[in-house]
Design a protein around this motif. Sequence first.
Motif, short mmCIF file in Angstrom:
data_model
loop_
_atom_site.label_atom_id
_atom_site.label_comp_id
_atom_site.label_asym_id
_atom_site.label_seq_id
_atom_site.Cartn_x
_atom_site.Cartn_y
_atom_site.Cartn_z
N ALA A 1 0.84 -1.20 0.00
CA ALA A 1 0.00 0.00 0.00
C ALA A 1 0.88 1.25 0.00
O ALA A 1 0.58 2.24 -0.68
N GLY A 2 1.99 1.22 0.73
CA GLY A 2 2.92 2.35 0.76
C GLY A 2 3.55 2.59 -0.60
O GLY A 2 3.70 3.73 -1.04
N LEU A 3 3.91 1.52 -1.31
CA LEU A 3 4.47 1.65 -2.65
C LEU A 3 3.42 2.17 -3.63
O LEU A 3 3.72 2.99 -4.50
N ALA A 4 2.20 1.71 -3.50
CA ALA A 4 1.13 2.10 -4.42
C ALA A 4 0.75 3.56 -4.25
O ALA A 4 0.31 4.21 -5.21
N ALA A 5 0.92 4.09 -3.05
CA ALA A 5 0.50 5.47 -2.78
C ALA A 5 1.29 6.46 -3.64
O ALA A 5 0.73 7.45 -4.12
N GLY A 6 2.57 6.23 -3.85
CA GLY A 6 3.39 7.17 -4.62
C GLY A 6 3.60 6.72 -6.06
O GLY A 6 4.40 7.30 -6.78
N ALA A 7 2.90 5.71 -6.50
CA ALA A 7 3.11 5.15 -7.83
C ALA A 7 2.43 5.99 -8.91
O ALA A 7 1.46 6.70 -8.67
N GLN A 8 2.99 5.91 -10.12
CA GLN A 8 2.41 6.57 -11.28
C GLN A 8 2.14 5.50 -12.34
O GLN A 8 2.76 4.44 -12.32
N TYR A 9 1.27 5.84 -13.27
CA TYR A 9 0.97 4.89 -14.33
C TYR A 9 2.20 4.69 -15.21
O TYR A 9 2.96 5.64 -15.47
N ALA A 10 2.43 3.49 -15.69
CA ALA A 10 3.55 3.21 -16.56
C ALA A 10 3.34 3.83 -17.94
O ALA A 10 4.27 4.23 -18.62
N GLY A 11 2.09 3.91 -18.36
CA GLY A 11 1.77 4.50 -19.67
C GLY A 11 0.78 5.63 -19.46
O GLY A 11 0.88 6.41 -18.51
N ASP A 12 -0.20 5.70 -20.34
CA ASP A 12 -1.25 6.70 -20.18
C ASP A 12 -2.14 6.34 -19.00
O ASP A 12 -2.27 5.17 -18.66
N ALA A 13 -2.78 7.32 -18.43
CA ALA A 13 -3.68 7.08 -17.32
C ALA A 13 -4.85 6.22 -17.79
O ALA A 13 -5.36 5.39 -17.05
N ASP A 14 -5.29 6.42 -19.04
CA ASP A 14 -6.38 5.62 -19.60
C ASP A 14 -5.83 4.92 -20.85
O ASP A 14 -5.80 5.51 -21.94
N PRO A 15 -5.36 3.69 -20.72
CA PRO A 15 -4.68 3.03 -21.83
C PRO A 15 -5.62 2.50 -22.92
O PRO A 15 -5.16 2.06 -23.97
N TYR A 16 -6.90 2.58 -22.71
CA TYR A 16 -7.83 2.03 -23.69
C TYR A 16 -8.11 3.04 -24.80
O TYR A 16 -8.22 4.25 -24.55
N VAL A 17 -8.21 2.53 -26.00
CA VAL A 17 -8.51 3.40 -27.13
C VAL A 17 -9.98 3.77 -27.05
O VAL A 17 -10.85 2.92 -26.93
N ALA A 18 -10.24 5.06 -27.11
CA ALA A 18 -11.62 5.54 -27.02
C ALA A 18 -12.33 5.22 -28.33
O ALA A 18 -11.73 5.31 -29.41
N PRO A 19 -13.59 4.86 -28.30
CA PRO A 19 -14.32 4.60 -29.55
C PRO A 19 -14.44 5.90 -30.36
O PRO A 19 -14.49 6.99 -29.80
N ARG A 20 -14.44 5.75 -31.68
CA ARG A 20 -14.54 6.93 -32.53
C ARG A 20 -15.92 7.56 -32.38
O ARG A 20 -16.91 6.87 -32.22
N GLU A 21 -15.90 8.84 -32.48
CA GLU A 21 -17.17 9.57 -32.43
C GLU A 21 -17.84 9.48 -33.79
O GLU A 21 -17.19 9.36 -34.82
N ALA A 22 -19.14 9.55 -33.83
CA ALA A 22 -19.92 9.41 -35.08
C ALA A 22 -19.63 10.57 -36.05
O ALA A 22 -19.62 10.39 -37.26
N ASP A 23 -19.34 11.77 -35.54
CA ASP A 23 -19.14 12.91 -36.41
C ASP A 23 -17.75 12.91 -37.08
O ASP A 23 -17.50 13.65 -38.01
N GLU A 24 -16.83 12.07 -36.63
CA GLU A 24 -15.50 12.00 -37.24
C GLU A 24 -15.54 11.30 -38.57
O GLU A 24 -14.65 11.47 -39.38
N GLU A 25 -16.55 10.51 -38.86
CA GLU A 25 -16.60 9.73 -40.09
C GLU A 25 -16.93 10.51 -41.28
O GLU A 25 -17.38 11.47 -41.56
#
Length: 143
Positions: free
Chosen positions: A119-143
Motif C-alpha cells: 500500500a505504501g508503494l502504491a501510494a506514490g506510484a504513477q501509471y507506466a503509460g497513459d492514465a487511460d490506456p484504452y482506445v476511445a471509440p470513434r465519435e460518429a461525427d468523425e466519419e
Amino acid sequence: MAGERQARLADRIRVILAERLDKGLRDPRLGYVTITDVRVTGDLQHASVFYTVLGTDEERASSAAALKAATGLLRTEVGKQLNTRLTPSLEFIPDALPETAGHIAELLREARERDEAVAGLAAGAQYAGDADPYVAPREADEE
C-alpha cells in the motif's frame, strides 16, 4: 448407528475426564489441562484423548507425564461412570491446536505487514503509460 454410539461414548468420556481433572489429581506435575476431543474406535475398545495444556513447554511435558502416570486411575473412573461391559483403553495425545493457532497468527501478522508495504508503494506510484490506456471509440461525427 454405530457412528452415533461412538460419538455418544466419546462425548461421555470427554465429560467424565474433564470433570475428574477439574477436581484435580494428587500429582503436582499436572498443569491446567483442557480435554479438546475424544475419538473412540469403531469397536469401542480404544479412546484417543486429545488435550491442551496452558503454559510453557516444560509445563506441557510435565503434564503429559502426569497424565501418562494417571491413565490407569482415569480409566477406572471412566469405567465406573460409563456402565458399559468393556472400558476402552485411554491414550492421551497432546493437541497441536495452540501451536497451530500461534503459527496462523504469525502468518497473518506477516501478511498484514506485506500488505502495508505494498500500500505504501502504491501510494506514490504513477501509471507506466497513459492514465487511460484504452482506445476511445470513434465519435460518429468523425466519419
